[in-house]
Design a protein around this motif. Structure first.
Motif, short mmCIF file in Angstrom:
data_model
loop_
_atom_site.label_atom_id
_atom_site.label_comp_id
_atom_site.label_asym_id
_atom_site.label_seq_id
_atom_site.Cartn_x
_atom_site.Cartn_y
_atom_site.Cartn_z
N ARG A 1 0.82 -1.21 0.00
CA ARG A 1 0.00 0.00 0.00
C ARG A 1 0.86 1.27 0.00
O ARG A 1 1.90 1.32 0.65
CB ARG A 1 -0.94 0.00 1.20
CG ARG A 1 -2.02 -1.08 1.13
CD ARG A 1 -2.93 -1.02 2.33
NE ARG A 1 -2.22 -1.32 3.57
CZ ARG A 1 -2.71 -1.15 4.78
NH1 ARG A 1 -3.93 -0.63 4.92
NH2 ARG A 1 -2.01 -1.46 5.84
N GLN A 2 0.38 2.24 -0.74
CA GLN A 2 1.08 3.53 -0.83
C GLN A 2 0.46 4.51 0.16
O GLN A 2 -0.76 4.57 0.33
CB GLN A 2 0.95 4.08 -2.26
CG GLN A 2 1.75 5.35 -2.50
CD GLN A 2 1.85 5.67 -3.99
OE1 GLN A 2 1.68 4.80 -4.83
NE2 GLN A 2 2.12 6.92 -4.31
N LEU A 3 1.32 5.28 0.82
CA LEU A 3 0.83 6.26 1.79
C LEU A 3 -0.04 7.31 1.12
O LEU A 3 0.24 7.74 -0.01
CB LEU A 3 2.01 6.95 2.48
CG LEU A 3 2.76 6.12 3.53
CD1 LEU A 3 4.09 6.79 3.87
CD2 LEU A 3 1.92 5.94 4.80
N CYS A 4 -1.10 7.71 1.80
CA CYS A 4 -1.97 8.77 1.29
C CYS A 4 -1.19 10.09 1.29
O CYS A 4 -0.68 10.52 2.34
CB CYS A 4 -3.21 8.89 2.17
SG CYS A 4 -4.28 10.28 1.75
N SER A 5 -1.11 10.72 0.15
CA SER A 5 -0.31 11.95 0.03
C SER A 5 -0.95 13.13 0.76
O SER A 5 -0.28 14.13 1.04
CB SER A 5 -0.12 12.31 -1.45
OG SER A 5 -1.37 12.45 -2.09
N ASP A 6 -2.24 13.01 1.09
CA ASP A 6 -2.93 14.12 1.75
C ASP A 6 -2.73 14.14 3.26
O ASP A 6 -2.85 15.19 3.88
CB ASP A 6 -4.42 14.07 1.44
CG ASP A 6 -4.73 14.46 0.02
OD1 ASP A 6 -4.52 15.63 -0.32
OD2 ASP A 6 -5.14 13.59 -0.77
N CYS A 7 -2.47 12.97 3.86
CA CYS A 7 -2.43 12.97 5.33
C CYS A 7 -1.16 12.35 5.93
O CYS A 7 -1.00 12.35 7.15
CB CYS A 7 -3.65 12.26 5.89
SG CYS A 7 -3.73 10.49 5.49
N LYS A 8 -0.26 11.81 5.11
CA LYS A 8 0.94 11.20 5.68
C LYS A 8 1.75 12.25 6.43
O LYS A 8 1.78 13.43 6.05
CB LYS A 8 1.78 10.54 4.59
CG LYS A 8 2.44 11.51 3.61
CD LYS A 8 3.28 10.77 2.58
CE LYS A 8 3.98 11.74 1.65
NZ LYS A 8 4.78 11.05 0.62
N LYS A 9 2.42 11.83 7.49
CA LYS A 9 3.26 12.78 8.24
C LYS A 9 4.62 12.15 8.51
O LYS A 9 4.76 10.92 8.57
CB LYS A 9 2.58 13.19 9.55
CG LYS A 9 2.51 12.10 10.60
CD LYS A 9 1.99 12.67 11.92
CE LYS A 9 2.02 11.59 13.01
NZ LYS A 9 1.55 12.10 14.30
N SER A 10 5.61 13.00 8.69
CA SER A 10 6.96 12.50 8.92
C SER A 10 7.06 11.87 10.31
O SER A 10 6.43 12.34 11.27
CB SER A 10 7.99 13.62 8.77
OG SER A 10 7.68 14.69 9.63
N LEU A 11 7.85 10.83 10.39
CA LEU A 11 8.03 10.08 11.63
C LEU A 11 9.12 10.75 12.46
O LEU A 11 10.26 10.91 12.01
CB LEU A 11 8.41 8.63 11.30
CG LEU A 11 8.45 7.62 12.43
CD1 LEU A 11 7.07 7.44 13.04
CD2 LEU A 11 8.95 6.27 11.90
N ASN A 12 8.76 11.16 13.68
CA ASN A 12 9.73 11.85 14.54
C ASN A 12 10.54 10.88 15.39
O ASN A 12 11.71 11.11 15.70
CB ASN A 12 9.00 12.84 15.45
CG ASN A 12 8.32 13.94 14.67
OD1 ASN A 12 8.88 14.42 13.68
ND2 ASN A 12 7.13 14.32 15.08
N LYS A 13 9.90 9.76 15.77
CA LYS A 13 10.57 8.81 16.65
C LYS A 13 10.31 7.39 16.16
O LYS A 13 9.18 6.99 15.93
CB LYS A 13 10.06 8.98 18.09
CG LYS A 13 10.81 8.11 19.11
CD LYS A 13 10.28 8.35 20.52
CE LYS A 13 11.03 7.48 21.52
NZ LYS A 13 10.51 7.66 22.90
N PHE A 14 11.39 6.63 16.01
CA PHE A 14 11.28 5.25 15.55
C PHE A 14 10.92 4.32 16.71
O PHE A 14 11.33 4.54 17.85
CB PHE A 14 12.59 4.78 14.92
CG PHE A 14 12.90 5.44 13.61
CD1 PHE A 14 12.37 4.95 12.42
CD2 PHE A 14 13.74 6.56 13.55
CE1 PHE A 14 12.66 5.56 11.22
CE2 PHE A 14 14.03 7.17 12.35
CZ PHE A 14 13.49 6.67 11.17
#
Length: 597
Positions: free
Chosen positions: A481-494
């Protein structure tokens, strides 16, 4: 005709002729058609070329827009804010029925009011020269207006957002909700008369047709009808590889629902409930012919009086066929070797992976790279999923089965052959023989990765030296599955536990911008929208061939994996992680779809 006379006779014709879009012969034909045109609209040459001679609409009218200094709308539909979409919808819905119909028929949109001149309406049209535009502007009470050009593809996407097409079957269902209410006691015994009474309810036909239509419009790959006890049937759509409940039909015999499906299609017997059946349905949806492949299987129910059957309908939408290799998602080594392999004059290209991993899509895209009038392209598939222009697709039926078609194909002078699946020794041997005798051959296998495809062929009884020298490339494929370009957010903590368990170095990954799913209305709260492919390419180098030829009791898959990695190949997980680094998907999605090896 000299150029000055032509320019005076028809500016549009002169422009298109000078730019090399049309030649003199076509210009003469178009001018003649214009002279004979008796329509009230008095069509110009551009309209005649598009409507009568099938010229590309956007190519012609882009030039016309430049000629008459119409601005072009360069904002893509997906970039237009929701507020603007709502404003356009409101302007259309508030207009009179005659003006609304005129706008839709002529593909004109009230796009916005000019920010500098508040009383100037900007109209977007696929044909800015359309003579109905002044009438539309007047009907919208515009004191002043400007016309801009919008290409037809963008207009079609935009109008779907503004005025989604109505599902007339579901609307008919809503208008007759009470038609499904039971007239007798629920515990009454199932019999054919009761079933006929259920089937004869027109609402059931609306339900089935509405499900097919809605499945196409939602981009589903399959529609599932699952019978349940207590006169219930659950209907699911498979979207982006995941099943989602769409509707629960209550107060209706599941047998009646399945019977209507069988009646709507071909090749199925409504009264046969003990055997597996296959059939097909064909419908026109939004001006496109869509084919549906139907699979019916008898299943066990909790109530002995019921004869339950599960139905899965595969949606075959030719608009989803990919012809451009760039859209397959191949990158790096896999892309380089894939292009090289399909451009060889002979040899075999094998796609491997589980059902629903996009193997057929990739092979069809590959075929479109090599199809030309100079070569005879034959395909043997059971069933045929997509119609491939330029190929002769053999028709499998009760008079010619898959095995007979495979044997006959050798005598039909092929240059390029697609064998849908190597399902047994006979099929595999024939495909290998084709590849060894000067034919470019494409096929598929169901294995977990590329090296294990070699073992599968070996266990079928194919000699190692034939495998080694017939095959150019094996590609293992998965869809993630591909991330939704409208709501994906960068990951701050792994997630340290997840990263450590997966063997991923957090310090290395902190150098990349990694995204995570969130969920919004556009992706139905999943955080994902659409799918993309990841690949493992096993290209047959000299060393790989030598390893295969030396196979003893069994193929040494591990040695082949090690050598393939030395040659530059990535396994499926590594390929998926490359897509994570590109911001296309999430770490969790790749880990769930792949193994470590």
């Amino acid at each position: 005709m000299i150029e000055t006379d032509l320019e005076m006779t028809d500016k549009i014709g002169y422009l298109l002729f000078k730019k090399g879009i049309i030649d003199s012969a076509m210009l003469e034909k178009a001018l003649l058609a214009k002279a004979k045109d008796k329509s009230k609209s008095r069509r110009n040459l551009a309209q005649i070329l598009v409507q009568d001679f099938n010229f590309d609409h956007d190519k012609i009218f882009r030039e016309i827009s430049i000629l008459y200094a119409f601005r072009e709308l360069e904002t893509k539909p997906e970039e237009i804010p929701e507020e603007r979409i709502n404003n356009i919808r409101t302007m259309i819905e508030n207009s009179s029925e005659s003006i609304k119909e005129l706008m839709i028929r002529n593909s004109v949109l009230p796009f916005m009011y000019d920010e500098r001149m508040k009383d100037k309406l900007i109209l977007a049209a696929i044909d800015p020269t359309n003579r109905q535009i002044p009438r539309i502007a007047f009907g919208l009470n515009a004191k002043r207006y400007e016309v801009i050009f919008i290409n037809k593809t963008d207009y079609n996407e935009l109008i779907k957002k503004i005025l989604p097409p109505e599902n007339e079957f579901l609307k008919a269902l809503e208008d007759n909700e009470d038609i499904f209410q039971l007239e007798g006691p629920e515990e009454s015994l199932f019999d054919e008369d009761e079933l006929d009474a259920e089937i004869n309810k027109s609402a059931l036909i609306n339900l089935i047709e509405g499900a097919l239509l809605e499945g196409v419009r939602r981009g589903a790959s399959d529609v599932h009808f699952i019978p349940k006890a207590g006169r219930k049937t659950e209907i699911y759509f498979r979207t982006d590889g995941i099943l989602h409940l769409w509707h629960v039909q209550e107060n209706t015999l599941p047998e009646a629902v399945v019977a209507v499906v069988k009646d709507r299609g071909k090749g199925m017997d409504r009264f046969e409930r003990e055997l597996a059946q296959d059939g097909f349905i064909q419908r026109e949806v939004d001006n496109h012919i869509i084919r549906f492949r139907v699979s019916v299987l008898p299943v066990v129910g909790t109530e002995l009086k019921n004869k339950f059957e599960s139905v899965v309908i595969r949606i075959l939408d030719d608009r989803k066929v990919i012809r451009d290799l760039e859209k397959l998602g191949l990158i790096g080594f896999a892309k380089e070797k894939f292009v090289k392999a399909i451009n060889q004059p002979q040899g075999m290209v094998i796609l491997t992976g589980p059902t629903g991993s996009g193997k057929s899509t990739t092979l069809v895209a590959a075929l479109y790279q090599v199809i030309s009038p100079e070569v005879n392209v034959l395909t043997v598939e059971d069933p045929v999923e997509y119609v491939i222009e330029g190929a002769r697709q053999l028709k499998i039926g009760y008079k010619m089965n898959f095995e007979q078609a495979i044997r006959s194909i050798l005598r039909h002078d092929p240059d390029i052959v697609l064998v849908g699946e190597m399902r047994d020794k006979i099929t595999a041997e024939t495909a290998i023989k084709l590849a060894n005798t000067g034919h470019l051959t494409f096929s598929t296998l169901h294995t977990n990765d590329a090296p294990s495809a070699i073992s599968r062929l070996y266990k079928m009884g194919i000699e190692p030296f034939l495998i080694a020298y017939a095959i150019n490339l094996i590609v293992a494929q998965r869809l993630i599955r591909q991330l939704c370009s409208d709501c994906k957010k960068s990951l701050n903590k792994f997630d340290e536990d997840l990263m450590n368990a997966s063997g991923l170095d957090i310090k290395e990954w902190q150098e990349y911008t990694v995204y995570t799913p969130v969920g919004c209305d556009k992706c139905n709260g999943t955080g994902y929208k659409g799918r993309l492919a990841i690949h493992e390419a096993l290209y047959f180098t000299k060393k790989i061939r030598q390893l295969i030829v030396k196979s003893g009791i069994e193929v040494d898959e591990e040695s082949i994996r090690i050598q393939s990695k030395k040659d530059g190949s990535s396994n499926l997980r590594e390929s998926g992680m490359q897509k994570v680094k590109l911001g296309l998907t999430s770490i969790e999605e790749v880990l769930s779809a792949t193994t470590e090896d």
